[in-house]
Design an enzyme around this catalytic site. Structure first.
Site, PDB file in Angstrom:
ATOM      1  N   ASP A   1      -7.407  -8.789   6.244  1.00  0.00           N
ATOM      2  CA  ASP A   1      -8.430  -8.579   7.074  1.00  0.00           C
ATOM      3  C   ASP A   1      -9.031  -7.336   7.052  1.00  0.00           C
ATOM      4  OD1 ASP A   1      -5.916  -7.598   8.510  1.00  0.00           O
ATOM      5  OD2 ASP A   1      -7.257  -7.185  10.173  1.00  0.00           O
TER       6      ASP A   1
ATOM      7  N   ASP B   1       0.966  -1.327  -0.027  1.00  0.00           N
ATOM      8  CA  ASP B   1       0.045  -0.149   0.021  1.00  0.00           C
ATOM      9  C   ASP B   1       0.751   1.355  -0.010  1.00  0.00           C
ATOM     10  OD1 ASP B   1      -3.102   0.698   1.233  1.00  0.00           O
ATOM     11  OD2 ASP B   1      -1.529   1.955   1.823  1.00  0.00           O
TER      12      ASP B   1
HETATM   13  P1  IMP Z   1       1.965  -0.462   3.782  1.00  0.00           P
HETATM   14  O1  IMP Z   1       2.848  -0.566   4.984  1.00  0.00           O
HETATM   15  O2  IMP Z   1       0.953   0.787   3.802  1.00  0.00           O
HETATM   16  O3  IMP Z   1       2.512  -0.753   2.268  1.00  0.00           O
HETATM   17  O4  IMP Z   1       0.803  -1.816   4.063  1.00  0.00           O
HETATM   18  C1  IMP Z   1       0.936  -3.019   3.868  1.00  0.00           C
HETATM   19  C2  IMP Z   1       0.224  -3.632   4.805  1.00  0.00           C
HETATM   20  O5  IMP Z   1      -1.164  -3.011   5.245  1.00  0.00           O
HETATM   21  C3  IMP Z   1      -0.220  -4.986   4.223  1.00  0.00           C
HETATM   22  O6  IMP Z   1       0.655  -5.893   4.377  1.00  0.00           O
HETATM   23  C4  IMP Z   1      -1.307  -5.208   5.015  1.00  0.00           C
HETATM   24  O7  IMP Z   1      -1.208  -6.089   6.015  1.00  0.00           O
HETATM   25  C5  IMP Z   1      -1.967  -3.784   5.205  1.00  0.00           C
HETATM   26  N1  IMP Z   1      -3.153  -3.364   4.137  1.00  0.00           N
HETATM   27  C6  IMP Z   1      -2.827  -2.614   3.204  1.00  0.00           C
HETATM   28  N2  IMP Z   1      -3.784  -2.427   2.282  1.00  0.00           N
HETATM   29  C7  IMP Z   1      -4.732  -3.153   2.806  1.00  0.00           C
HETATM   30  C8  IMP Z   1      -6.222  -3.411   2.537  1.00  0.00           C
HETATM   31  O8  IMP Z   1      -6.716  -2.910   1.293  1.00  0.00           O
HETATM   32  N3  IMP Z   1      -6.982  -4.478   3.081  1.00  0.00           N
HETATM   33  C9  IMP Z   1      -6.278  -5.041   4.261  1.00  0.00           C
HETATM   34  N4  IMP Z   1      -5.059  -4.827   4.742  1.00  0.00           N
HETATM   35  C10 IMP Z   1      -4.110  -4.009   3.871  1.00  0.00           C
END
Ligand code: IMP
Ligand code: MG
Length: 180
Positions: free
Chosen positions: A164, A108
């Site tokens: 989740d 994300d």
């Molecule tokens: P980042 O650190 O912002 O890249 O987020 C990554 C983590 O956030 C992922 O490994 C997921 O566990 C969680 N995450 C990001 N987007 C989603 C989503 O749409 N649904 C559920 N979990 C998410």
């Protein structure tokens, strides 16, 4: 297929089991091409909890010797990233001087991957690669190199296949998207 209700939110069907399986196979083929004749045993790093199901499905399709390691990181609260990545459980095996393939469910903002790469560096890995089942290109803010990406989606919240909403929905075999 029907809509589902998790806590206070409603989700609708988004990506089928068949499409997910094809995406997992695509990544497995790329990893097989790279590591089948390589002279080393890489370590798959499962980023718990979200990546549990993806890692298991991916592993079954790998045709080279591979070890499994896990770590548990947490940054999401409800529908949004808190921006603060916490190491809830440390690396479950020694990764020093090893090639590590990070297996993420979804990228994300990219903060989790960035953090993980710093953790791996502190543990003196030889090399690390990143494979993710899903990428939200519009949400990415960190400058991270993603070596294998299977599916790209809009910047929307999804659940299922390990992902989740407040710990619910991980057991659903396909992906569902938040109804707006
Ligand atoms: P980042 O650190 O912002 O890249 O987020 C990554 C983590 O956030 C992922 O490994 C997921 O566990 C969680 N995450 C990001 N987007 C989603 C989503 O749409 N649904 C559920 N979990 C998410
Ligand atoms: Mg995750």
């Amino acid at each position: 297929m029907d809509k589902i209700r998790l806590g206070d939110k409603t989700f609708k069907p988004y990506i089928s089991e068949e499409k997910i399986a094809a995406a997992v196979s695509e990544i497995a083929e790329k990893l097989n091409a790279k590591y089948e004749d390589a002279n080393e045993v890489p370590i798959l790093l499962c980023v718990l909890n979200g990546s549990l199901i993806f890692t298991a499905d991916l592993m079954k399709k790998l045709k080279f010797n591979v070890e499994l390691c896990s770590i548990k990181l947490s940054s999401y609260d409800g529908l949004a990233s808190t921006g603060d990545v916490r190491e809830v459980m440390g690396l479950t095996s020694d990764v020093k001087n090893r090639t590590v393939i990070i297996v993420e469910d979804i990228v994300d903002s990219g903060r989790t991957i960035k953090n993980l790469q710093e953790i791996l560096k502190r543990h003196e890995v030889k090399k690390s690669e990143v494979c993710t089942l899903i990428l939200k290109p519009e949400a990415l803010i960190e400058d991270v190199k993603l070596d294998y990406v299977a599916l790209e989606i809009d910047n929307k919240f999804i659940v299922g296949y390990g992902l989740d909403y407040n710990e619910l929905g991980r057991n659903i075999p396909s992906l569902y998207i938040l109804e707006s």
